[in-house]
Design an enzyme around this catalytic site. Structure first.
Site, short mmCIF file in Angstrom:
data_model
loop_
_atom_site.label_atom_id
_atom_site.label_comp_id
_atom_site.label_asym_id
_atom_site.label_seq_id
_atom_site.Cartn_x
_atom_site.Cartn_y
_atom_site.Cartn_z
N HIS A 38 -2.76 5.49 5.31
CA HIS A 38 -1.74 4.89 4.54
C HIS A 38 -0.89 6.17 4.19
CE1 HIS A 38 -0.06 1.79 1.76
NE2 HIS A 38 0.99 2.73 1.65
N HIS A 40 3.61 7.17 4.03
CA HIS A 40 5.06 6.79 4.31
C HIS A 40 5.64 8.05 4.73
CE1 HIS A 40 4.98 2.90 1.89
NE2 HIS A 40 3.89 3.64 1.05
N LYS A 126 1.63 -5.07 7.77
CA LYS A 126 1.61 -4.88 6.59
C LYS A 126 2.29 -6.04 5.82
CE LYS A 126 1.43 -2.64 2.53
NZ LYS A 126 1.69 -1.23 2.02
N HIS A 163 -0.41 -5.05 0.30
CA HIS A 163 0.00 -4.37 -0.95
C HIS A 163 -0.47 -5.43 -2.23
CE1 HIS A 163 2.53 -2.13 -3.71
NE2 HIS A 163 2.53 -3.30 -4.35
N HIS A 201 -4.45 1.30 -1.41
CA HIS A 201 -4.13 1.86 -2.68
C HIS A 201 -4.65 1.12 -4.06
CE1 HIS A 201 -0.73 -0.73 -2.73
NE2 HIS A 201 -0.30 0.04 -1.85
N ASP A 274 -1.28 7.35 0.56
CA ASP A 274 0.00 6.53 0.06
C ASP A 274 1.14 7.66 -0.38
OD1 ASP A 274 1.88 4.42 -0.60
OD2 ASP A 274 1.10 3.96 -2.55
O1 DOR Z 1 4.70 3.84 -5.20
C1 DOR Z 1 4.85 3.35 -4.19
N1 DOR Z 1 5.86 3.62 -3.28
N2 DOR Z 1 4.38 1.99 -3.96
C2 DOR Z 1 4.61 1.46 -2.65
O2 DOR Z 1 3.99 0.44 -2.45
C3 DOR Z 1 5.63 1.74 -1.81
C4 DOR Z 1 6.09 3.30 -2.04
C5 DOR Z 1 7.26 3.76 -1.32
O3 DOR Z 1 7.87 3.17 -0.30
O4 DOR Z 1 8.09 4.51 -1.96
ZN ZN Z 2 2.25 2.60 0.29
#
Ligand code: DOR
Ligand code: ZN
Length: 381
Positions: A38, A40, A126, A163, A201, A274
């Site tokens: 997971h 980004h 997702k 989520h 998470h 995450d």
């Molecule tokens: O803290 C987070 N940031 N939680 C999420 O679910 C998304 C993520 C983000 O994309 O910044």
């Molecule tokens: Zn995330």
């Protein structure tokens, strides 16, 4: 302002650097190369700035689709995958496989998921409850509206990544995950008994117990930050935006339950950072973004936790085996090596306070990494 106190000093039981029973400086630890289930990676200049940190440690990563606009189709996932590989450059890209995800919306055609999987582009889909977090406004308001999508995923064996927070503003932010389990997840699993689900998470003792008690249909990822800090860290000596993420960090008893789950050897729990970078200006403002940028020292961060728990022998299973087994993918054959350092020594390598990673049209791209200013006991070499 520089942060005066490392967050861990406020967290009983979390003292990065406390040596485990057998670790000594210079000692090495080899692990099957891990995967991040997971992450980004963002897009544009931010993608170029952060992708290498993930590819350096992990062989594969499940890449979140919450871009603007969101990655919903097979074609947009394929194009995003190409941008990730291009950002890494040919040499690094050779050793790294981005596993793409599709963002579920109430209007998405199930045929997109079938096509994405058939073309080998889309690994999972997702579910963002609309309004739950960053770029979730196109997400799902009513779970029953996506029943045809979930039925299709059940049929083709595509995992659903969740989520897990309710968005009801009447529910306290610290309770939103636990309430989601009963109100939404339990009925969803019952309605779709063949669907593979990853609760992403997890942050609570309730979620850890829920996942441990569920059958092989359900698994969970656990982040480094939820293993290291509790909610006191958000307010340690002042407001600490670098520790603000969603789901928000909880009380100490939850952190300890997550540590027990991660180090238990239960195959339902595996690594998912995450890592969610936001430029410093977007964190340190009157309405700061949610997300912890932990990618640069992720495996080191997990290793510190496993050592503190006397469970270094369980790190490889959590980081490199449970995830691929759940996803039905082969284990990686290459290895990484970690080296023990004495974090109290003057020579110890410390995590930079800020990473200056170039700039783009908007502004300089500065990111504050998780563990900024700390020396961690293990270093990736
Ligand atoms: O803290 C987070 N940031 N939680 C999420 O679910 C998304 C993520 C983000 O994309 O910044
Ligand atoms: Zn995330």
């Amino acid at each position: 302002m520089a942060h005066p106190t490392p967050a861990h000093q406020n967290v009983p039981g979390a003292q990065p650097g406390s040596p485990g029973p057998s670790a000594s400086p210079g000692q090495r630890l080899q692990l099957r190369r891990p995967d991040d289930w997971h992450v980004h990676l963002r897009d544009g200049a931010m993608l170029k700035a952060v992708a290498g940190a993930t590819a350096r440690q992990f062989a594969r990563a499940i890449v979140m689709p919450n871009l603007t606009p969101a990655v919903t189709t097979a074609a947009s996932a394929a194009a995003y995958r190409q941008r990730i590989l291009a950002a890494l450059g040919p040499e690094v890209a050779q050793g790294f496989q981005p596993l793409m995800t599709a963002y579920l919306t109430e209007t998405l055609d199930p045929a997109e998921l079938v096509r994405g999987q058939a073309e080998g582009i889309v690994t999972a889909a997702k579910l963002y409850p609309a309004g739950a977090t960053t770029n979730s406004s196109a997400g799902v308001r009513d779970l029953t509206a996506i029943a045809p999508l979930l039925e299709t995923m059940e049929r083709i064996g595509m995992p659903l990544l969740v989520h897990g927070e309710v968005t009801d503003p009447a529910v306290d932010i610290f309770d939103r995950e636990a309430v989601f389990l009963e109100r939404q997840l339990l009925p969803l699993l019952a309605r779709h008994p063949g669907l593979k689900v990853v609760l992403e998470h997890i942050t609570t003792a309730e979620a850890a117990a829920f996942v441990a008690a569920a059958g092989p249909q359900l698994a969970a990822t656990i982040t480094p930050h939820h293993l290291h800090i509790n909610r006191n860290a958000l307010f340690a000596g002042g407001l600490r935006p670098d520790f603000y993420c969603l789901p928000i960090v909880k009380r100490e008893r939850h952190r300890l339950a997550l540590r027990r789950a991660a180090t238990s050897g239960d195959p339902s729990f595996f690594l998912g950072t995450d890592s969610a970078p936001h430029r410093r200006q977007a964190k340190e403002t009157s309405c700061g973004c949610a997300g912890v940028y932990n990618a640069p020292y992720a495996i080191e961060s997990y290793a510190a936790v496993f050592e503190q728990e006397g469970a270094l022998g369980k790190l490889e299973a959590f980081a490199s085996e449970h995830g691929p087994r759940f996803y039905g993918l082969p284990l990686n054959s290459s290895v990484i090596t970690l080296e023990r350092q004495d974090p109290t020594s003057d020579q110890a390598e410390t995590v930079p306070l800020t990473l200056e990673l170039g700039s783009d049209a908007d502004a300089p791209l500065a990111l504050v990494p998780f563990h900024a200013g700390e020396a961690l006991p293990w270093r990736l070499i």
